[in-house]
Write a protein that holds these residues in place. Sequence first.
Motif, mmCIF file in Angstrom:
data_model
loop_
_atom_site.group_PDB
_atom_site.id
_atom_site.type_symbol
_atom_site.label_atom_id
_atom_site.label_comp_id
_atom_site.label_asym_id
_atom_site.label_seq_id
_atom_site.Cartn_x
_atom_site.Cartn_y
_atom_site.Cartn_z
ATOM 1 N N PRO A 1 70.643 -26.712 4.111
ATOM 2 C CA PRO A 1 70.955 -28.150 4.056
ATOM 3 C C PRO A 1 70.992 -28.682 2.623
ATOM 4 O O PRO A 1 70.141 -28.337 1.802
ATOM 5 N N LEU B 1 67.972 -31.106 0.866
ATOM 6 C CA LEU B 1 66.657 -30.573 0.512
ATOM 7 C C LEU B 1 66.692 -29.952 -0.875
ATOM 8 O O LEU B 1 67.757 -29.669 -1.418
ATOM 9 N N TYR C 1 64.844 -26.651 -3.143
ATOM 10 C CA TYR C 1 64.354 -25.312 -2.800
ATOM 11 C C TYR C 1 63.641 -24.653 -3.970
ATOM 12 O O TYR C 1 64.057 -24.798 -5.117
ATOM 13 N N TRP D 1 61.289 -24.940 1.152
ATOM 14 C CA TRP D 1 62.108 -26.146 0.982
ATOM 15 C C TRP D 1 61.184 -27.345 0.845
ATOM 16 O O TRP D 1 60.032 -27.305 1.281
ATOM 17 N N ARG E 1 61.307 -31.764 1.087
ATOM 18 C CA ARG E 1 62.073 -32.961 1.445
ATOM 19 C C ARG E 1 61.231 -34.189 1.130
ATOM 20 O O ARG E 1 60.107 -34.327 1.624
ATOM 21 N N SER F 1 62.630 -21.698 4.275
ATOM 22 C CA SER F 1 64.064 -21.761 4.526
ATOM 23 C C SER F 1 64.487 -20.869 5.694
ATOM 24 O O SER F 1 63.756 -19.977 6.132
ATOM 25 N N ASP F 2 65.679 -21.125 6.188
ATOM 26 C CA ASP F 2 66.277 -20.304 7.229
ATOM 27 C C ASP F 2 66.378 -18.860 6.735
ATOM 28 O O ASP F 2 66.095 -17.917 7.477
ATOM 29 N N GLU G 1 63.728 -23.534 14.422
ATOM 30 C CA GLU G 1 64.116 -24.726 13.666
ATOM 31 C C GLU G 1 63.388 -24.762 12.327
ATOM 32 O O GLU G 1 62.456 -25.539 12.124
ATOM 33 N N TYR H 1 64.070 -25.975 9.452
ATOM 34 C CA TYR H 1 64.098 -27.207 8.657
ATOM 35 C C TYR H 1 63.473 -28.388 9.401
ATOM 36 O O TYR H 1 63.256 -29.442 8.826
ATOM 37 N N TRP I 1 58.171 -28.380 9.515
ATOM 38 C CA TRP I 1 57.481 -28.474 8.219
ATOM 39 C C TRP I 1 56.086 -27.876 8.356
ATOM 40 O O TRP I 1 55.490 -27.883 9.426
#
Length: 129
Positions: A5, A8, A10, A16, A18, A30-31, A95, A97, A100
């Motif tokens: 995304p 965000l 990194y 990540w 935010r 991260s993914d 998920e 992102y 958290w």
Amino acid sequence: MSDIPSDLRYAASHEWARLEADGTVSVGISDHAQEALGDVVYIELPEVGQQLTAGQQAGVVESVKAASDIYAPICGEVVAINEQLTDSPEMVNGEPYGSWFFRVQPNDAAELEKLLDADGYKAACDADA
């Protein structure tokens, strides 16, 4: 390539960050990181009230394949942890992102600008491949 995304920031260590509306910063992995780890089975989170410095180990993610340290992307005080991940660490795989790990009250929100943007993070991941 993994989902990255653009809203965000990194860390090169695959966390990540935010900036939230209340001025706190949410931190997760991260993914790309969760894909590399595989099925997450355990997450160790920092203590609320703990002071973190950028680059300091803040926790651990364990998967069926490996364990990996989680690092603080910025300096600040831990003001919340995501208790749901203690009971359901696999949420990170579904998920990354939205899941958290912890939130910090940053000492200096400008530190976020020192982190990688989505394009910079993608380039760092591509370089590692």
